[in-house]
Design an enzyme around this catalytic site. Structure first.
Site, mmCIF file in Angstrom:
data_model
loop_
_atom_site.group_PDB
_atom_site.id
_atom_site.type_symbol
_atom_site.label_atom_id
_atom_site.label_comp_id
_atom_site.label_asym_id
_atom_site.label_seq_id
_atom_site.Cartn_x
_atom_site.Cartn_y
_atom_site.Cartn_z
ATOM 1 N N GLY A 1 53.964 27.992 38.110
ATOM 2 C CA GLY A 1 54.130 28.762 39.339
ATOM 3 C C GLY A 1 54.550 27.916 40.522
ATOM 4 O O GLY A 1 55.167 26.857 40.375
ATOM 5 N N ASP B 1 51.098 36.595 39.123
ATOM 6 C CA ASP B 1 51.084 37.343 40.386
ATOM 7 C C ASP B 1 52.464 37.834 40.806
ATOM 8 O O ASP B 1 52.582 38.594 41.765
ATOM 9 C CB ASP B 1 50.512 36.477 41.512
ATOM 10 N N MET C 1 43.973 40.168 39.354
ATOM 11 C CA MET C 1 44.495 38.926 39.913
ATOM 12 C C MET C 1 45.540 39.215 40.984
ATOM 13 O O MET C 1 46.171 40.270 40.992
ATOM 14 C CB MET C 1 45.072 38.050 38.807
ATOM 15 N N GLU D 1 42.463 40.073 44.026
ATOM 16 C CA GLU D 1 41.478 39.044 44.335
ATOM 17 C C GLU D 1 41.642 38.433 45.725
ATOM 18 O O GLU D 1 40.681 37.936 46.312
ATOM 19 C CB GLU D 1 41.548 37.920 43.293
#
Length: 431
Positions: free
Chosen positions: A172, A203, A246, A299
């Site tokens: 990421g 994400d 998430m 989250e």
């Protein structure tokens, strides 16, 4: 409005003097580009100014390649948290290198960037078609992973010692930035070493990339948790199902999962702050009129409501407060205070979701990402990330992809659709 910062120019190691061994495929023309803007309104300022609109380089195999495939060694590393599809990407890269280009020495670096530092004594493994043949059936990564930066000088020293010509990094935002530091050190030394990043973030928060692999699987897997929350909520008096998904800075999983089956009544994301008092009022109204409610929260939502330590994890991310537990306790306290009986079930499926094998859609996506990453590396491109834009694969400079996180636009159509589905900002009685 003109944006001069949209520079999609891709770095290259040099001229391509070798002919690709691939046959029977459609080669990408070096001048093929894909417009960044799709709206005429966005294009008009460039046309009026006599400027070429921003465009991305189209991915794909090239007829001429930079590396001598017979002398080439390649490396693959996966970093950061787990995500559905990492093994699929590893397999696709290995298979393309081996069968498309005839590369026979492919190294798998273990435990993330730590495996690129020789003193950590984590020797790489040899990756062959036989070694990766069935790994796409597994969740996680056969190379294992780790978080946190390593010294670029040490990493390039080891890559140079091993004779690696192309390094494929799977990760990421933090991994992309790490790949950029490796590419910068390589450039400083003038080495013929290509660094190609493949974006991995559950994400879906990488800029200039429509979608990252694993996202579709995560949304699909989240439905089990949401369905369970709905069953628990409807199976009890004043039942409330609370699901935490998430999404540190971007709430794409929570928002997309909300749209899947219409069972969610409240969707909370980091992009749209919420007022706890108003939320409790609407939750009261929902229970009064319908007798149950389902809440999905990302989250990273509501962090401003909790006391945070300011500490950072090994990836440099701020450690988040647990919004799921905070909401659970806040809801229980509120209804206790107003003397209203509720039954609340809290579900956090995060680690179950991220360790899933990729579904069919993500598997195909991962294969194409891996193949196009290999094509980019073989053509001598470097310091870039594979992207997908308007259903086409593209090349994006790492610096551009990491300049900020992609987030939901609270005034955009996507979020408007989420609100229309939940009714959380309107009349919730009928939804």
């Amino acid at each position: 409005m003109l944006d001069p910062s949209l520079d999609f120019q891709i770095e290259q190691l040099g001229s391509c003097h070798f002919t690709s061994p691939m046959r029977g495929v459609q080669f990408a023309d070096e001048n093929e580009r894909l417009l960044y803007h799709s709206s005429p309104e966005d294009l008009r300022p460039y046309i009026a100014a006599g400027l070429e609109p921003p465009s991305m380089e189209r991915a794909g195999p090239r007829q001429q390649i930079f590396f001598d495939r017979h002398q080439l060694s390649c490396g693959i590393v996966s970093c950061g948290g787990l995500c559905p599809g990492i093994n699929n990407v590893i397999r696709a890269v290995v298979m393309s290198l081996y069968h498309h280009y005839g590369v026979r020495r492919i190294l798998g670096f273990r435990y993330g960037f730590k495996g690129l530092v020789k003193r950590h004594d984590v020797p790489p493994v040899i990756l062959s078609p036989d070694a990766v043949n069935h790994i796409s059936e597994l969740g996680g990564t056969i190379l294992a992973s780790s978080r946190g930066p390593q010294d670029a000088v040490e990493m390039v020293d080891y890559l140079q010692e091993l004779g690696v010509g192309i390094l494929f990094t799977i990760g990421g935002d933090g991994t992309l930035k790490g790949a950029a530091t490796i590419a910068a050190e390589v450039k400083r030394r003038g080495l013929p070493l290509s660094v190609i990043a493949i974006p991995k973030t559950i994400d879906n928060d990488i800029c200039f990339v429509n979608k990252t692999f694993g996202f579709e699987t995560a949304v699909a897997a989240a439905q089990n948790a949401i369905n369970a929350a709905h069953s628990e909520a409807t199976g009890a008096f004043n039942g409330i199902g609370l699901v935490k998904l998430m999404g540190r800075d971007s709430g794409f999983i929570a928002a997309q999962a909300t749209l899947v089956n219409g069972q969610v009544n409240f969707c909370l994301t980091p992009e749209e702050p919420f007022n706890p008092h108003e939320l409790m009022q609407k939750l009261e109204e929902r229970l009064t009129r319908r007798g149950h409610a389902v809440i999905v929260v990302a989250e990273g939502a509501g962090q401003e409501l909790m006391t945070v330590t300011g500490k950072r994890d090994s990836s440099g991310n701020l450690q988040l407060g647990d919004i799921g537990e905070w909401l659970r306790d806040t809801i229980k306290s509120h209804f206790t205070e107003i003397k209203t009986e509720i039954t609340l079930k809290y579900i956090d499926p995060s680690y179950i979701i991220r360790s899933q094998p990729a579904n069919a859609h993500d598997s195909a996506f991962c294969l194409l990402l891996g193949h196009n990453a290999v094509h980019a590396g073989m053509s001598g491109r470097t310091n870039m990330v594979l992207g997908s834009w308007n259903n086409q694969f593209t090349h994006i400079p790492i610096a551009l992809a990491t300049r900020q996180r992609k987030r939901i636009d609270p005034k955009g159509w996507f979020w408007s659709s989420v609100l229309a589905s939940t009714g959380q900002q309107g009349d919730i009685a009928e939804l």
